[in-house]
Design a protein around this motif. Structure first.
Motif, PDB file in Angstrom:
ATOM      1  N   LEU A  36       1.383  -0.930   0.083  1.00  0.00           N
ATOM      2  CA  LEU A  36      -0.207  -0.003   0.134  1.00  0.00           C
ATOM      3  C   LEU A  36       1.067   1.570  -0.319  1.00  0.00           C
ATOM      4  CD1 LEU A  36      -2.762  -1.445   2.250  1.00  0.00           C
ATOM      5  CD2 LEU A  36      -3.570  -0.830   0.218  1.00  0.00           C
ATOM      6  N   ALA A  37       2.140   1.148   0.616  1.00  0.00           N
ATOM      7  CA  ALA A  37       2.684   2.710   0.702  1.00  0.00           C
ATOM      8  C   ALA A  37       3.514   2.720  -0.785  1.00  0.00           C
ATOM      9  CB  ALA A  37       4.623   2.221   1.900  1.00  0.00           C
ATOM     10  N   VAL A  38       2.932   1.661  -1.640  1.00  0.00           N
ATOM     11  CA  VAL A  38       4.516   1.455  -3.078  1.00  0.00           C
ATOM     12  C   VAL A  38       2.884   2.047  -3.549  1.00  0.00           C
ATOM     13  CG1 VAL A  38       4.382   0.490  -4.993  1.00  0.00           C
ATOM     14  CG2 VAL A  38       5.734  -0.483  -2.957  1.00  0.00           C
ATOM     15  N   ALA A  39       1.371   1.456  -3.398  1.00  0.00           N
ATOM     16  CA  ALA A  39       0.585   2.665  -4.273  1.00  0.00           C
ATOM     17  C   ALA A  39       0.359   3.217  -4.340  1.00  0.00           C
ATOM     18  CB  ALA A  39      -0.698   0.959  -3.850  1.00  0.00           C
ATOM     19  N   LEU A  40       0.133   3.568  -2.622  1.00  0.00           N
ATOM     20  CA  LEU A  40       0.312   5.291  -2.562  1.00  0.00           C
ATOM     21  C   LEU A  40       0.827   5.873  -2.966  1.00  0.00           C
ATOM     22  CD1 LEU A  40      -1.389   5.167   0.823  1.00  0.00           C
ATOM     23  CD2 LEU A  40      -2.238   6.122  -0.995  1.00  0.00           C
ATOM     24  N   LEU A 121       1.061   4.227   6.962  1.00  0.00           N
ATOM     25  CA  LEU A 121       1.057   2.898   7.183  1.00  0.00           C
ATOM     26  C   LEU A 121       2.670   2.777   6.945  1.00  0.00           C
ATOM     27  CD1 LEU A 121      -1.208   2.065   3.632  1.00  0.00           C
ATOM     28  CD2 LEU A 121      -1.582   1.217   6.477  1.00  0.00           C
ATOM     29  N   ALA A 122       3.716   2.360   7.504  1.00  0.00           N
ATOM     30  CA  ALA A 122       4.959   1.824   7.732  1.00  0.00           C
ATOM     31  C   ALA A 122       5.279   0.390   7.232  1.00  0.00           C
ATOM     32  CB  ALA A 122       5.703   2.375   9.233  1.00  0.00           C
ATOM     33  N   SER A 123       6.682   0.434   6.847  1.00  0.00           N
ATOM     34  CA  SER A 123       7.666  -1.093   6.775  1.00  0.00           C
ATOM     35  C   SER A 123       8.965  -0.782   6.497  1.00  0.00           C
ATOM     36  CB  SER A 123       6.795  -1.585   5.726  1.00  0.00           C
ATOM     37  OG  SER A 123       6.685  -0.892   3.928  1.00  0.00           O
ATOM     38  N   PHE A 124       9.255  -1.796   6.156  1.00  0.00           N
ATOM     39  CA  PHE A 124      10.894  -1.189   6.364  1.00  0.00           C
ATOM     40  C   PHE A 124      11.228  -0.435   5.006  1.00  0.00           C
ATOM     41  CE2 PHE A 124      12.605  -3.418   9.420  1.00  0.00           C
ATOM     42  CZ  PHE A 124      12.501  -4.875  10.054  1.00  0.00           C
ATOM     43  N   ALA A 125      10.407  -0.735   3.538  1.00  0.00           N
ATOM     44  CA  ALA A 125      11.060  -0.115   2.999  1.00  0.00           C
ATOM     45  C   ALA A 125      10.139   1.573   2.720  1.00  0.00           C
ATOM     46  CB  ALA A 125       9.393  -0.924   1.405  1.00  0.00           C
ATOM     47  N   LEU A 127      10.916   3.683   5.461  1.00  0.00           N
ATOM     48  CA  LEU A 127      11.037   3.299   7.770  1.00  0.00           C
ATOM     49  C   LEU A 127      11.624   4.350   7.821  1.00  0.00           C
ATOM     50  CD1 LEU A 127      12.270   0.921  10.121  1.00  0.00           C
ATOM     51  CD2 LEU A 127      13.212   2.603   9.896  1.00  0.00           C
ATOM     52  N   THR A 128      12.941   5.230   7.117  1.00  0.00           N
ATOM     53  CA  THR A 128      13.146   6.419   7.587  1.00  0.00           C
ATOM     54  C   THR A 128      12.301   7.368   6.952  1.00  0.00           C
ATOM     55  OG1 THR A 128      15.351   5.643   6.882  1.00  0.00           O
ATOM     56  CG2 THR A 128      15.111   7.766   7.032  1.00  0.00           C
ATOM     57  N   ALA A 129      11.714   7.859   5.763  1.00  0.00           N
ATOM     58  CA  ALA A 129      10.328   8.434   5.775  1.00  0.00           C
ATOM     59  C   ALA A 129       9.415   8.873   6.347  1.00  0.00           C
ATOM     60  CB  ALA A 129       9.294   7.848   4.594  1.00  0.00           C
ATOM     61  N   SER A 130       8.739   7.268   7.409  1.00  0.00           N
ATOM     62  CA  SER A 130       7.873   6.888   8.193  1.00  0.00           C
ATOM     63  C   SER A 130       8.780   7.940   9.739  1.00  0.00           C
ATOM     64  CB  SER A 130       7.906   6.113   8.560  1.00  0.00           C
ATOM     65  OG  SER A 130       7.273   4.942   7.513  1.00  0.00           O
ATOM     66  N   VAL A 131       9.844   7.390   9.613  1.00  0.00           N
ATOM     67  CA  VAL A 131       9.917   8.161  10.820  1.00  0.00           C
ATOM     68  C   VAL A 131      10.391   9.760  10.812  1.00  0.00           C
ATOM     69  CG1 VAL A 131      12.329   8.534  12.321  1.00  0.00           C
ATOM     70  CG2 VAL A 131      12.026   5.889  11.776  1.00  0.00           C
ATOM     71  N   GLU A 132      10.269  10.696  10.307  1.00  0.00           N
ATOM     72  CA  GLU A 132      10.514  11.150   9.473  1.00  0.00           C
ATOM     73  C   GLU A 132       9.108  11.902   9.777  1.00  0.00           C
ATOM     74  OE1 GLU A 132      14.516  12.150   8.254  1.00  0.00           O
ATOM     75  OE2 GLU A 132      13.150  13.271   9.075  1.00  0.00           O
ATOM     76  N   LEU A 225      11.830   2.956  -0.163  1.00  0.00           N
ATOM     77  CA  LEU A 225      10.930   4.880  -0.736  1.00  0.00           C
ATOM     78  C   LEU A 225      11.387   5.337  -0.152  1.00  0.00           C
ATOM     79  CD1 LEU A 225       7.370   2.452  -1.068  1.00  0.00           C
ATOM     80  CD2 LEU A 225       8.411   3.443  -2.585  1.00  0.00           C
ATOM     81  N   ASP A 226      10.748   6.836  -0.860  1.00  0.00           N
ATOM     82  CA  ASP A 226      11.305   7.653   0.209  1.00  0.00           C
ATOM     83  C   ASP A 226      10.045   8.755   0.826  1.00  0.00           C
ATOM     84  OD1 ASP A 226      12.506   9.321  -2.938  1.00  0.00           O
ATOM     85  OD2 ASP A 226      10.900   8.886  -2.479  1.00  0.00           O
TER      86      ASP A 226
END
Ligand code: MLT
Length: 231
Positions: A36-40, A121-125, A127-132, A225-226
């Motif tokens: 879903l992170a890819v899709a969005l 929605l977070a995953s390892f793909a 991860l850093t963008a989610s922390v930000e 993903l970024d």
């Protein structure tokens, strides 16, 4: 100002138990939140989670511009438009579309968080963008999808890695599960790949065939993903 209070649920908690004011982060590394992170990131307009495949089909049939997506037993559901492989969610296929999403575990975790003020929605793909994206949050709940009511090591480790990164930014681990998950935090792309690819669900997916093995490799890629993913 102090950092976030970080709490973890190793499996989806009781419906309605998460604080409405919290920022809830659904984590299903293999494969729902990665997909879903890819899709969005590829321009999907929004995601509507469902527990049952029939509900997703009914929503699609009643809502123009919607695609029915997800899986059962890892495979696309009869009548669905897309399965649960990140490689299916191309910009051409999902750009501007609403995704009615039903999967075994990931969509359940999303539903449990659906009343929260902010949802990621977070995953390892990503991860850093989610922390930000979580940097300014004060009350963070990391909600792991797990597998049929049992913790899944890839989700726990992903939540633990997110939690540890937030602690490095002044946050605090605010429940026992967060302390447990942080012990599994990964510190390199190689550690992520090694842990995810050896996980029980990864080995099962890989047994389904080469396309599923490719999904596992993608889901095991740190920061592929970024951008963060909101829903
Ligand atoms: C799930 O939501 O249960 C998983 O993403 C299933 C899968 O691997 O397709």
């Amino acid at each position: 100002m102090s950092g976030a209070r970080v709490r973890v649920a190793l499996v989806p908690p009781t419906p309605g138990s998460l604080p409405t004011a919290a920022c809830a982060v659904a984590v299903d590394v293999l494969r729902a939140t990665t997909t879903l992170a890819v899709a969005l990131g590829h321009g999907a307009a929004r995601v509507e989670p469902f527990a049952s495949t029939l509900e997703a089909l009914a929503y699609r049939d009643a809502t123009p511009g919607t695609l029915a997506c997800g899986e059962r037993d890892g495979r696309i559901v009869e009548g669905f438009d897309l399965g649960n492989s990140p490689f299916e969610y191309t910009p051409e296929r999902v750009g501007g579309r609403t995704l009615a999403f039903a999967s075994t575990n990931g969509s359940i975790a999303m539903l449990i968080a659906s009343h929260c003020r902010r949802r990621l929605l977070a995953s390892f793909a990503n991860l850093t963008a989610s922390v930000e994206a979580l940097a300014a949050e004060r009350d963070v709940w990391l909600v792991c999808a797990g597998k049929e009511g049992r913790p899944a090591i890839e989700d726990t480790a992903c939540a633990g890695t997110l939690a540890q990164r937030l602690v490095d930014r002044g946050g605090t681990l605010a429940n026992l599960e967060a302390h447990h998950a942080a012990k599994l935090a990964c510190h390199s792309a190689a550690e992520v790949r090694s842990l995810v690819e050896r996980a029980e669900h990864a080995r099962w997916l890989t047994s389904l065939g080469p396309a599923f093995a490719a999904d596992v490799r993608y889901c095991a890629t740190l920061d592929a993903l970024d951008s963060p993913a909101s829903w």
